[in-house]
Design a protein around this motif. Structure first.
Motif, PDB file in Angstrom:
ATOM      1  N   LYS A  32      15.927  65.669  13.081  1.00  0.00           N
ATOM      2  CA  LYS A  32      17.342  66.036  13.160  1.00  0.00           C
ATOM      3  C   LYS A  32      17.642  66.861  14.404  1.00  0.00           C
ATOM      4  O   LYS A  32      16.906  67.799  14.726  1.00  0.00           O
ATOM      5  CB  LYS A  32      17.750  66.857  11.928  1.00  0.00           C
ATOM      6  CG  LYS A  32      17.465  66.196  10.591  1.00  0.00           C
ATOM      7  CD  LYS A  32      18.291  64.962  10.375  1.00  0.00           C
ATOM      8  CE  LYS A  32      18.063  64.414   8.964  1.00  0.00           C
ATOM      9  NZ  LYS A  32      18.744  63.118   8.771  1.00  0.00           N
ATOM     10  N   HIS A  33      18.726  66.496  15.068  1.00  0.00           N
ATOM     11  CA  HIS A  33      19.288  67.384  16.074  1.00  0.00           C
ATOM     12  C   HIS A  33      19.973  68.519  15.323  1.00  0.00           C
ATOM     13  O   HIS A  33      20.574  68.311  14.277  1.00  0.00           O
ATOM     14  CB  HIS A  33      20.316  66.659  16.923  1.00  0.00           C
ATOM     15  CG  HIS A  33      19.773  65.472  17.654  1.00  0.00           C
ATOM     16  ND1 HIS A  33      18.864  65.577  18.679  1.00  0.00           N
ATOM     17  CD2 HIS A  33      20.009  64.143  17.497  1.00  0.00           C
ATOM     18  CE1 HIS A  33      18.568  64.364  19.123  1.00  0.00           C
ATOM     19  NE2 HIS A  33      19.248  63.474  18.423  1.00  0.00           N
ATOM     20  N   GLY A  50      23.202  73.867  20.780  1.00  0.00           N
ATOM     21  CA  GLY A  50      22.531  72.741  20.158  1.00  0.00           C
ATOM     22  C   GLY A  50      21.114  72.624  20.686  1.00  0.00           C
ATOM     23  O   GLY A  50      20.801  73.113  21.779  1.00  0.00           O
ATOM     24  N   SER A  52      17.580  69.838  20.700  1.00  0.00           N
ATOM     25  CA  SER A  52      17.066  68.511  20.401  1.00  0.00           C
ATOM     26  C   SER A  52      15.984  68.566  19.330  1.00  0.00           C
ATOM     27  O   SER A  52      15.506  69.637  18.952  1.00  0.00           O
ATOM     28  CB  SER A  52      16.510  67.873  21.677  1.00  0.00           C
ATOM     29  OG  SER A  52      15.413  68.649  22.170  1.00  0.00           O
ATOM     30  N   ARG A  53      15.580  67.401  18.857  1.00  0.00           N
ATOM     31  CA  ARG A  53      14.616  67.326  17.767  1.00  0.00           C
ATOM     32  C   ARG A  53      13.285  67.990  18.116  1.00  0.00           C
ATOM     33  O   ARG A  53      12.673  68.664  17.288  1.00  0.00           O
ATOM     34  CB  ARG A  53      14.387  65.854  17.396  1.00  0.00           C
ATOM     35  CG  ARG A  53      15.587  65.215  16.732  1.00  0.00           C
ATOM     36  CD  ARG A  53      15.442  63.737  16.586  1.00  0.00           C
ATOM     37  NE  ARG A  53      15.548  63.041  17.877  1.00  0.00           N
ATOM     38  CZ  ARG A  53      15.687  61.749  18.008  1.00  0.00           C
ATOM     39  NH1 ARG A  53      15.730  60.977  16.931  1.00  0.00           N
ATOM     40  NH2 ARG A  53      15.770  61.194  19.194  1.00  0.00           N
ATOM     41  N   SER A  57      15.205  70.217  24.721  1.00  0.00           N
ATOM     42  CA  SER A  57      16.536  70.276  25.329  1.00  0.00           C
ATOM     43  C   SER A  57      17.449  71.185  24.523  1.00  0.00           C
ATOM     44  O   SER A  57      17.486  71.102  23.289  1.00  0.00           O
ATOM     45  CB  SER A  57      17.148  68.884  25.387  1.00  0.00           C
ATOM     46  OG  SER A  57      16.357  68.023  26.182  1.00  0.00           O
ATOM     47  N   THR A  58      18.173  72.035  25.235  1.00  0.00           N
ATOM     48  CA  THR A  58      19.133  72.932  24.598  1.00  0.00           C
ATOM     49  C   THR A  58      20.481  72.842  25.309  1.00  0.00           C
ATOM     50  O   THR A  58      20.553  72.499  26.499  1.00  0.00           O
ATOM     51  CB  THR A  58      18.646  74.388  24.610  1.00  0.00           C
ATOM     52  OG1 THR A  58      18.386  74.786  25.965  1.00  0.00           O
ATOM     53  CG2 THR A  58      17.378  74.551  23.778  1.00  0.00           C
ATOM     54  N   SER A 100      22.014  63.145  13.319  1.00  0.00           N
ATOM     55  CA  SER A 100      21.086  62.117  13.788  1.00  0.00           C
ATOM     56  C   SER A 100      21.720  61.235  14.845  1.00  0.00           C
ATOM     57  O   SER A 100      21.588  60.014  14.824  1.00  0.00           O
ATOM     58  CB  SER A 100      20.625  61.247  12.594  1.00  0.00           C
ATOM     59  OG  SER A 100      20.008  62.023  11.608  1.00  0.00           O
ATOM     60  N   ALA A 104      23.770  62.913  24.130  1.00  0.00           N
ATOM     61  CA  ALA A 104      23.807  64.355  24.366  1.00  0.00           C
ATOM     62  C   ALA A 104      25.224  64.899  24.202  1.00  0.00           C
ATOM     63  O   ALA A 104      25.411  66.060  23.829  1.00  0.00           O
ATOM     64  CB  ALA A 104      23.270  64.671  25.752  1.00  0.00           C
ATOM     65  N   TYR A 107      26.281  66.588  20.755  1.00  0.00           N
ATOM     66  CA  TYR A 107      25.933  67.949  20.326  1.00  0.00           C
ATOM     67  C   TYR A 107      27.186  68.813  20.180  1.00  0.00           C
ATOM     68  O   TYR A 107      27.233  69.700  19.345  1.00  0.00           O
ATOM     69  CB  TYR A 107      24.992  68.611  21.323  1.00  0.00           C
ATOM     70  CG  TYR A 107      23.555  68.182  21.179  1.00  0.00           C
ATOM     71  CD1 TYR A 107      23.003  67.237  22.040  1.00  0.00           C
ATOM     72  CD2 TYR A 107      22.745  68.709  20.179  1.00  0.00           C
ATOM     73  CE1 TYR A 107      21.680  66.841  21.909  1.00  0.00           C
ATOM     74  CE2 TYR A 107      21.422  68.316  20.044  1.00  0.00           C
ATOM     75  CZ  TYR A 107      20.901  67.385  20.918  1.00  0.00           C
ATOM     76  OH  TYR A 107      19.589  66.987  20.777  1.00  0.00           O
ATOM     77  N   TYR A 113      27.829  65.645  13.281  1.00  0.00           N
ATOM     78  CA  TYR A 113      26.826  66.224  12.393  1.00  0.00           C
ATOM     79  C   TYR A 113      27.054  65.788  10.951  1.00  0.00           C
ATOM     80  O   TYR A 113      28.176  65.721  10.474  1.00  0.00           O
ATOM     81  CB  TYR A 113      26.850  67.750  12.489  1.00  0.00           C
ATOM     82  CG  TYR A 113      26.403  68.243  13.848  1.00  0.00           C
ATOM     83  CD1 TYR A 113      27.271  68.255  14.928  1.00  0.00           C
ATOM     84  CD2 TYR A 113      25.098  68.692  14.051  1.00  0.00           C
ATOM     85  CE1 TYR A 113      26.859  68.684  16.181  1.00  0.00           C
ATOM     86  CE2 TYR A 113      24.682  69.135  15.292  1.00  0.00           C
ATOM     87  CZ  TYR A 113      25.575  69.126  16.354  1.00  0.00           C
ATOM     88  OH  TYR A 113      25.166  69.558  17.591  1.00  0.00           O
TER      89      TYR A 113
END
Length: 126
Positions: A32-33, A50, A52-53, A57-58, A100, A104, A107, A113
């Protein structure tokens, strides 16, 4: 079904710090992101951060860049939001969310979500 439970909110003076946690009750947490959003009274829910899984990455809203840090521990099924140099305008209910999606750009969008926590109140006094 994913259950998300936030904790760590409270009352803090301007310039102070808080660390929010969001525990997920799902075995597939690492797929899940994750995101943090906030909603102040009379305002729309807005994106904060946000991740990443994998956690590599933020993403951050401009208003919190350099002050907030999002991180996750997939072994503990938990995502965190470290908030430093808090300002009165950071006062809001903070929500974590899981999704899911594949872009990008998603986010930043609440509608991307699938699951949301109940929220935790953060109040910053001046």
């Amino acid at each position: 079904q994913v259950l998300l439970v936030e904790s760590g909110g409270g009352l803090v003076q301007a310039g102070g710090s808080l660390r929010l946690s969001c525990a997920a009750s799902v075995r597939t947490f690492s797929t899940k992101h994750m995101g943090w959003f906030r909603q102040a009274p009379g305002k729309e829910r807005e994106f904060v951060a946000g991740i990443s899984r994998s956690g590599i990455s933020t993403y951050y809203a401009d208003s919190v860049k350099g002050r907030f840090t999002i991180s996750r521990d997939n072994g503990m099924n938990t995502v965190y939001l470290q908030m430093n140099s808090l300002k009165p305008e950071d006062t809001a209910v903070y929500y974590c969310a899981a999704g899911s999606f594949y872009s990008a750009a998603d986010y930043y969008k609440p509608v991307a979500y699938d699951y949301w926590g109940q929220g935790t109140q953060v109040t910053v006094s001046s």
